[in-house]
Scaffold this motif. Structure first.
Motif, PDB file in Angstrom:
ATOM      1  N   ASP A 181       0.815  -1.217   0.000  1.00 55.01           N
ATOM      2  CA  ASP A 181       0.000   0.000   0.000  1.00 55.01           C
ATOM      3  C   ASP A 181       0.848   1.266   0.000  1.00 55.01           C
ATOM      4  O   ASP A 181       0.557   2.216  -0.708  1.00 55.01           O
ATOM      5  CB  ASP A 181      -0.941   0.017   1.207  1.00 55.01           C
ATOM      6  N   GLY A 182       1.917   1.307   0.797  1.00 51.33           N
ATOM      7  CA  GLY A 182       2.784   2.482   0.863  1.00 51.33           C
ATOM      8  C   GLY A 182       3.452   2.776  -0.465  1.00 51.33           C
ATOM      9  O   GLY A 182       3.552   3.932  -0.883  1.00 51.33           O
ATOM     10  N   LEU A 222       3.653   5.800  -5.550  1.00 50.44           N
ATOM     11  CA  LEU A 222       3.568   5.800  -7.012  1.00 50.44           C
ATOM     12  C   LEU A 222       2.462   6.727  -7.491  1.00 50.44           C
ATOM     13  O   LEU A 222       2.661   7.547  -8.385  1.00 50.44           O
ATOM     14  CB  LEU A 222       3.328   4.379  -7.534  1.00 50.44           C
ATOM     15  N   LEU A 223       1.290   6.636  -6.871  1.00 49.66           N
ATOM     16  CA  LEU A 223       0.158   7.465  -7.284  1.00 49.66           C
ATOM     17  C   LEU A 223       0.399   8.945  -6.988  1.00 49.66           C
ATOM     18  O   LEU A 223       0.035   9.813  -7.791  1.00 49.66           O
ATOM     19  CB  LEU A 223      -1.130   6.979  -6.627  1.00 49.66           C
ATOM     20  N   ALA A 224       1.036   9.238  -5.848  1.00 49.15           N
ATOM     21  CA  ALA A 224       1.362  10.636  -5.519  1.00 49.15           C
ATOM     22  C   ALA A 224       2.363  11.190  -6.528  1.00 49.15           C
ATOM     23  O   ALA A 224       2.209  12.325  -7.013  1.00 49.15           O
ATOM     24  CB  ALA A 224       1.911  10.734  -4.099  1.00 49.15           C
ATOM     25  N   PHE A 272       3.519  14.483 -11.204  1.00 53.16           N
ATOM     26  CA  PHE A 272       4.108  14.454 -12.542  1.00 53.16           C
ATOM     27  C   PHE A 272       3.103  14.962 -13.578  1.00 53.16           C
ATOM     28  O   PHE A 272       3.447  15.731 -14.471  1.00 53.16           O
ATOM     29  CB  PHE A 272       4.556  13.030 -12.876  1.00 53.16           C
ATOM     30  N   VAL A 273       1.848  14.548 -13.444  1.00 53.09           N
ATOM     31  CA  VAL A 273       0.797  14.978 -14.369  1.00 53.09           C
ATOM     32  C   VAL A 273       0.548  16.479 -14.237  1.00 53.09           C
ATOM     33  O   VAL A 273       0.385  17.171 -15.249  1.00 53.09           O
ATOM     34  CB  VAL A 273      -0.499  14.162 -14.147  1.00 53.09           C
ATOM     35  N   TRP A 309      12.075  19.898  -8.102  1.00 49.17           N
ATOM     36  CA  TRP A 309      11.783  20.570  -6.841  1.00 49.17           C
ATOM     37  C   TRP A 309      10.421  20.242  -6.252  1.00 49.17           C
ATOM     38  O   TRP A 309      10.123  20.674  -5.142  1.00 49.17           O
ATOM     39  CB  TRP A 309      11.967  22.081  -7.000  1.00 49.17           C
ATOM     40  N   TRP A 310       9.592  19.459  -6.956  1.00 47.27           N
ATOM     41  CA  TRP A 310       8.303  19.121  -6.384  1.00 47.27           C
ATOM     42  C   TRP A 310       7.997  17.627  -6.517  1.00 47.27           C
ATOM     43  O   TRP A 310       7.916  16.928  -5.518  1.00 47.27           O
ATOM     44  CB  TRP A 310       7.196  19.970  -7.014  1.00 47.27           C
TER      45      TRP A 310
END
Length: 163
Positions: free
Chosen positions: A3-4, A9-11, A16-17, A69-70
């Motif tokens: 889950d972590g 990955l989703l964050a 990225f999107v 940077w993000w």
């Protein structure tokens, strides 16, 4: 996948999107400004490809900064120049995908309208190129070196050691 790791990955993907979305706006605006101004097919040979290459280069620089940077701030490299070069090379390959889509549409299929150029380059091409860039950015440029070191260290332990 745990889950972590899935949340991570989703964050990363969401950030990225968002960064890529801003890069897309920059890319599309610059491309269309150039295409409608001095870089028209009647004035310069290959003008549509030159306009796209210039617009993509500006977007790549903006995307690297946003991702450094993000998006992948916890995994950025200490050598920013090396990281920027790697990101630029990978992004050029991704942009090559977009240019290839544009070239096929514009010069092979003879779909030369502004709409056709934008669909081939800025919808199909950028979507395929972005998927490639995310995969390579996350697994090579901004990979989680700490997780790899942890798994390498665990592999070095004698069987049953530390458990």
């Amino acid at each position: 996948m745990r889950d972590g790791r899935m949340r991570s990955l989703l964050a990363d993907l969401a950030r990225f999107v968002l960064v890529g979305g801003l890069g897309l706006v920059l890319d599309v605006v610059v491309f269309n400004l150039l295409r409608q101004s001095s870089l028209t097919d009647g004035h310069v040979g290959g003008a549509v490809l030159i306009a796209k290459a210039l617009a993509a280069s500006l977007a790549i620089m903006a995307n690297w900064a946003g991702n450094r940077w993000w998006t992948f701030r916890a995994h950025r490299r200490s050598n920013a120049v090396s990281e920027a070069v790697m990101f630029f090379v990978v992004s050029l390959v991704g942009s090559g995908i977009s240019l290839l889509c544009l070239a096929v549409s514009h010069y092979v299929l003879d779909l030369t309208s502004v709409l056709a150029d934008n669909v081939s380059a800025n919808v199909i091409g950028l979507a395929l190129g972005s998927a490639f860039r995310f995969l390579v950015a996350r697994t090579w440029i901004f990979r989680d070196r700490g997780a790899r070191l942890t798994s390498d260290a665990a592999a070095a332990l004698p069987i049953g050691g530390g458990r």
